[in-house]
Design a protein around this motif. Sequence first.
Motif, PDB file in Angstrom:
ATOM      1  N   SER A 135      -6.605   0.589  -2.392  1.00 45.19           N
ATOM      2  CA  SER A 135      -6.503   1.762  -1.527  1.00 45.19           C
ATOM      3  C   SER A 135      -5.074   2.161  -1.184  1.00 45.19           C
ATOM      4  O   SER A 135      -4.655   3.297  -1.444  1.00 45.19           O
ATOM      5  CB  SER A 135      -7.311   1.545  -0.242  1.00 45.19           C
ATOM      6  OG  SER A 135      -6.819   0.439   0.488  1.00 45.19           O
ATOM      7  N   PHE A 136      -4.300   1.259  -0.601  1.00 43.46           N
ATOM      8  CA  PHE A 136      -2.950   1.614  -0.172  1.00 43.46           C
ATOM      9  C   PHE A 136      -2.038   1.919  -1.358  1.00 43.46           C
ATOM     10  O   PHE A 136      -1.352   2.956  -1.365  1.00 43.46           O
ATOM     11  CB  PHE A 136      -2.376   0.496   0.707  1.00 43.46           C
ATOM     12  CG  PHE A 136      -1.123   0.875   1.462  1.00 43.46           C
ATOM     13  CD1 PHE A 136      -0.913   2.170   1.907  1.00 43.46           C
ATOM     14  CD2 PHE A 136      -0.154  -0.075   1.731  1.00 43.46           C
ATOM     15  CE1 PHE A 136       0.242   2.516   2.595  1.00 43.46           C
ATOM     16  CE2 PHE A 136       1.008   0.254   2.424  1.00 43.46           C
ATOM     17  CZ  PHE A 136       1.206   1.553   2.854  1.00 43.46           C
ATOM     18  N   PRO A 137      -2.004   1.073  -2.404  1.00 42.89           N
ATOM     19  CA  PRO A 137      -1.183   1.421  -3.572  1.00 42.89           C
ATOM     20  C   PRO A 137      -1.567   2.758  -4.207  1.00 42.89           C
ATOM     21  O   PRO A 137      -0.689   3.538  -4.581  1.00 42.89           O
ATOM     22  CB  PRO A 137      -1.435   0.256  -4.531  1.00 42.89           C
ATOM     23  CG  PRO A 137      -1.734  -0.906  -3.636  1.00 42.89           C
ATOM     24  CD  PRO A 137      -2.541  -0.310  -2.517  1.00 42.89           C
ATOM     25  N   LEU A 138      -2.856   3.030  -4.336  1.00 43.57           N
ATOM     26  CA  LEU A 138      -3.280   4.294  -4.924  1.00 43.57           C
ATOM     27  C   LEU A 138      -2.837   5.465  -4.057  1.00 43.57           C
ATOM     28  O   LEU A 138      -2.370   6.498  -4.565  1.00 43.57           O
ATOM     29  CB  LEU A 138      -4.797   4.321  -5.096  1.00 43.57           C
ATOM     30  CG  LEU A 138      -5.381   5.593  -5.724  1.00 43.57           C
ATOM     31  CD1 LEU A 138      -4.847   5.803  -7.135  1.00 43.57           C
ATOM     32  CD2 LEU A 138      -6.916   5.547  -5.723  1.00 43.57           C
ATOM     33  N   GLY A 158      -3.794   8.045 -14.568  1.00 44.82           N
ATOM     34  CA  GLY A 158      -2.447   7.511 -14.432  1.00 44.82           C
ATOM     35  C   GLY A 158      -2.183   6.944 -13.052  1.00 44.82           C
ATOM     36  O   GLY A 158      -1.475   5.935 -12.915  1.00 44.82           O
ATOM     37  N   SER A 159      -2.750   7.563 -12.028  1.00 47.83           N
ATOM     38  CA  SER A 159      -2.569   7.066 -10.657  1.00 47.83           C
ATOM     39  C   SER A 159      -3.195   5.685 -10.499  1.00 47.83           C
ATOM     40  O   SER A 159      -2.593   4.780  -9.906  1.00 47.83           O
ATOM     41  CB  SER A 159      -3.198   8.040  -9.661  1.00 47.83           C
ATOM     42  OG  SER A 159      -2.508   9.272  -9.644  1.00 47.83           O
ATOM     43  N   VAL A 160      -4.405   5.513 -11.035  1.00 47.33           N
ATOM     44  CA  VAL A 160      -5.079   4.214 -10.934  1.00 47.33           C
ATOM     45  C   VAL A 160      -4.303   3.146 -11.695  1.00 47.33           C
ATOM     46  O   VAL A 160      -4.068   2.040 -11.189  1.00 47.33           O
ATOM     47  CB  VAL A 160      -6.527   4.312 -11.461  1.00 47.33           C
ATOM     48  CG1 VAL A 160      -7.176   2.927 -11.514  1.00 47.33           C
ATOM     49  CG2 VAL A 160      -7.355   5.245 -10.575  1.00 47.33           C
ATOM     50  N   LEU A 161      -3.874   3.474 -12.922  1.00 47.78           N
ATOM     51  CA  LEU A 161      -3.148   2.496 -13.731  1.00 47.78           C
ATOM     52  C   LEU A 161      -1.790   2.155 -13.110  1.00 47.78           C
ATOM     53  O   LEU A 161      -1.352   0.998 -13.134  1.00 47.78           O
ATOM     54  CB  LEU A 161      -2.953   3.029 -15.152  1.00 47.78           C
ATOM     55  CG  LEU A 161      -4.234   3.192 -15.979  1.00 47.78           C
ATOM     56  CD1 LEU A 161      -3.926   3.805 -17.339  1.00 47.78           C
ATOM     57  CD2 LEU A 161      -4.961   1.859 -16.142  1.00 47.78           C
ATOM     58  N   THR A 162      -1.120   3.144 -12.541  1.00 50.26           N
ATOM     59  CA  THR A 162       0.166   2.901 -11.891  1.00 50.26           C
ATOM     60  C   THR A 162      -0.012   2.075 -10.626  1.00 50.26           C
ATOM     61  O   THR A 162       0.866   1.282 -10.259  1.00 50.26           O
ATOM     62  CB  THR A 162       0.859   4.237 -11.552  1.00 50.26           C
ATOM     63  OG1 THR A 162       0.977   5.026 -12.736  1.00 50.26           O
ATOM     64  CG2 THR A 162       2.247   4.008 -10.965  1.00 50.26           C
ATOM     65  N   ALA A 163      -1.138   2.256  -9.969  1.00 51.98           N
ATOM     66  CA  ALA A 163      -1.386   1.521  -8.723  1.00 51.98           C
ATOM     67  C   ALA A 163      -1.624   0.034  -8.959  1.00 51.98           C
ATOM     68  O   ALA A 163      -1.355  -0.782  -8.068  1.00 51.98           O
ATOM     69  CB  ALA A 163      -2.585   2.128  -7.993  1.00 51.98           C
ATOM     70  N   LEU A 164      -2.124  -0.337 -10.132  1.00 52.64           N
ATOM     71  CA  LEU A 164      -2.505  -1.731 -10.372  1.00 52.64           C
ATOM     72  C   LEU A 164      -1.334  -2.713 -10.228  1.00 52.64           C
ATOM     73  O   LEU A 164      -1.486  -3.756  -9.573  1.00 52.64           O
ATOM     74  CB  LEU A 164      -3.173  -1.873 -11.744  1.00 52.64           C
ATOM     75  CG  LEU A 164      -4.533  -1.171 -11.878  1.00 52.64           C
ATOM     76  CD1 LEU A 164      -5.075  -1.335 -13.291  1.00 52.64           C
ATOM     77  CD2 LEU A 164      -5.534  -1.693 -10.849  1.00 52.64           C
ATOM     78  N   PRO A 165      -0.147  -2.446 -10.823  1.00 56.97           N
ATOM     79  CA  PRO A 165       0.971  -3.365 -10.571  1.00 56.97           C
ATOM     80  C   PRO A 165       1.372  -3.411  -9.101  1.00 56.97           C
ATOM     81  O   PRO A 165       1.767  -4.465  -8.592  1.00 56.97           O
ATOM     82  CB  PRO A 165       2.109  -2.783 -11.432  1.00 56.97           C
ATOM     83  CG  PRO A 165       1.440  -1.927 -12.441  1.00 56.97           C
ATOM     84  CD  PRO A 165       0.211  -1.397 -11.788  1.00 56.97           C
ATOM     85  N   LEU A 166       1.240  -2.267  -8.421  1.00 58.54           N
ATOM     86  CA  LEU A 166       1.577  -2.238  -6.997  1.00 58.54           C
ATOM     87  C   LEU A 166       0.555  -3.023  -6.183  1.00 58.54           C
ATOM     88  O   LEU A 166       0.884  -3.585  -5.136  1.00 58.54           O
ATOM     89  CB  LEU A 166       1.669  -0.792  -6.501  1.00 58.54           C
ATOM     90  CG  LEU A 166       2.283  -0.584  -5.113  1.00 58.54           C
ATOM     91  CD1 LEU A 166       3.690  -1.159  -5.042  1.00 58.54           C
ATOM     92  CD2 LEU A 166       2.296   0.894  -4.751  1.00 58.54           C
TER      93      LEU A 166
END
Length: 390
Positions: free
Chosen positions: A315-318, A350-358
Motif C-alpha cells: 500500500s504505502f510503496p504503491l 509499472g507502478s506495481v512493479l516499481t513498488a515491489l523493491p520499495l
Amino acid sequence: MRKDDSLELLRGIASIVVMFWHTLLGFAPSASGIFANGPANSLQTSFVFVALNGQSAVYLFFVLSSFVLVKRYFASRKIGDLLLAAAKRLPRLAGPVLVTVLLSCLIFRQELYFFRDAGAQTGSPWLANFAYAAKQLTPETANFSDAFAQGAWRTFIFGDSYYDTSLWTMWFEFWGSLMVFALAPAIFFLHDRIPSLSWLVLAIGVFLAWLVNFVLVAFPVGLSLHLLLASKFRPNACTRLALVAVSLALLGYAGNSVGIYRPFAVLEAGGLPESARRAYIATLGSVMLIYAVVASRSPPSWLTGKAARFFGDLSFPLYLVHVPVICSLGSWVFLTSGSAAFGAAAAMLGSVLTALPLVAFNNWWIAVLRVLFDRFRRIDTVAAAETAHI
C-alpha cells in the motif's frame, strides 16, 4: 503488536483506488468529472465510482492511521508505548518517502518525464502540470540536496511535495498523528472512568482539528473506533453487511449531487464547499467501513492471510511511486503508442512493479526501527523496575 490482516487489506485496496484515480485523471480526464465536461457527464454519477474515488480513499488512509497508531497504547495504557510511537512516526514515514523523492529527482535529471506532452494530448491539466505540482521542476532545477531535504523532513513539516505530489498527504499524516498522540491519553483515561466525557473530549479534538484544517478532522474521528469497539455491543452479520454497503456508497461520493448522489444536494444548500463535503462524508464512510470489518469476531478467510498482508505491504510503496510512474513510463508509452489505454495499463503495471523493491526496503526499514525502538522500550522497562525496588 501484530498487524490486523483485514486492516492491511483495506489499506492496500485504498492505495489501488488512488492509483486508479490518478490514472483516470491522466489518461481519461473527461471521465473523472473534475474538468470542463463536469461531474454530471462522468463516472461520478454511478456507484462504480467508489472503485475510482481516490479522494475518498485518502480519508480512509487517515482514519486507519489514527486507529492503528494507538492500538498498542489502548491495550497497554503504558505512556511509554505512546511516546515511542510518536518518536518513531517521522523516521518511519521518512524512510520510503526519501527513497521515492530521490528517485523522482533522478528521473527529472535524466529527462525521463514526459508528462507535459502527454497531458497536452490527453487534455489533462493534471498530467500536463505534473499532478498540479506547486513548483514546476526541470532537469536543471531539480537537485539532490533539495530532494533530500524534502524527502527527509520538509514534506512532513511544511508540506512540500513538488518532486512527488502524492506527498501532499504527508503533512496531514504527520501532524494528524501528533494530534492523535496528544488526544489519546485524555480520551482513554476518561473512557475508563466516565465514558460520556471521553466523547466530549473527542468532540473538542474534532473542533480543534477543524479550526486548523478540515482535512485533519479524520484523525480525531478515527479515535472513536476504539470507543465503539470497547463497548459491549457487537453488530450482527446483517448489520455489518448493511454498514459495508452504506459506507461504500458514501466513499463513492465525490462532493457533487449527481446521478445516484442527487439526495446529497441538501449538503450543497448549506453552502459547504465541495472539498469539505467530500471530506466529511468520506470520513464518516471510512469509520463505518473499518468498524464493520474489525467488529467481526470471526472475519471471513479472504480478509486474512498472506494475500491480505501482501496488499498491506504494497500500500504505502504503491501510493508513493505511482504518480512518478504515470508521469514517466505511462506518459512515454502513451506518446509512443498513441493509445491512452496502453499508457494507462503501462502506468498501473509499472507502478506495481516499481513498488515491489520499495516494499522490500520498507519492510527492512520498519524492522530496523523496531529493533532500535524496542531497545529503548527495554531500557525504559529496566529503569522502571529498578526505580520500583528503591
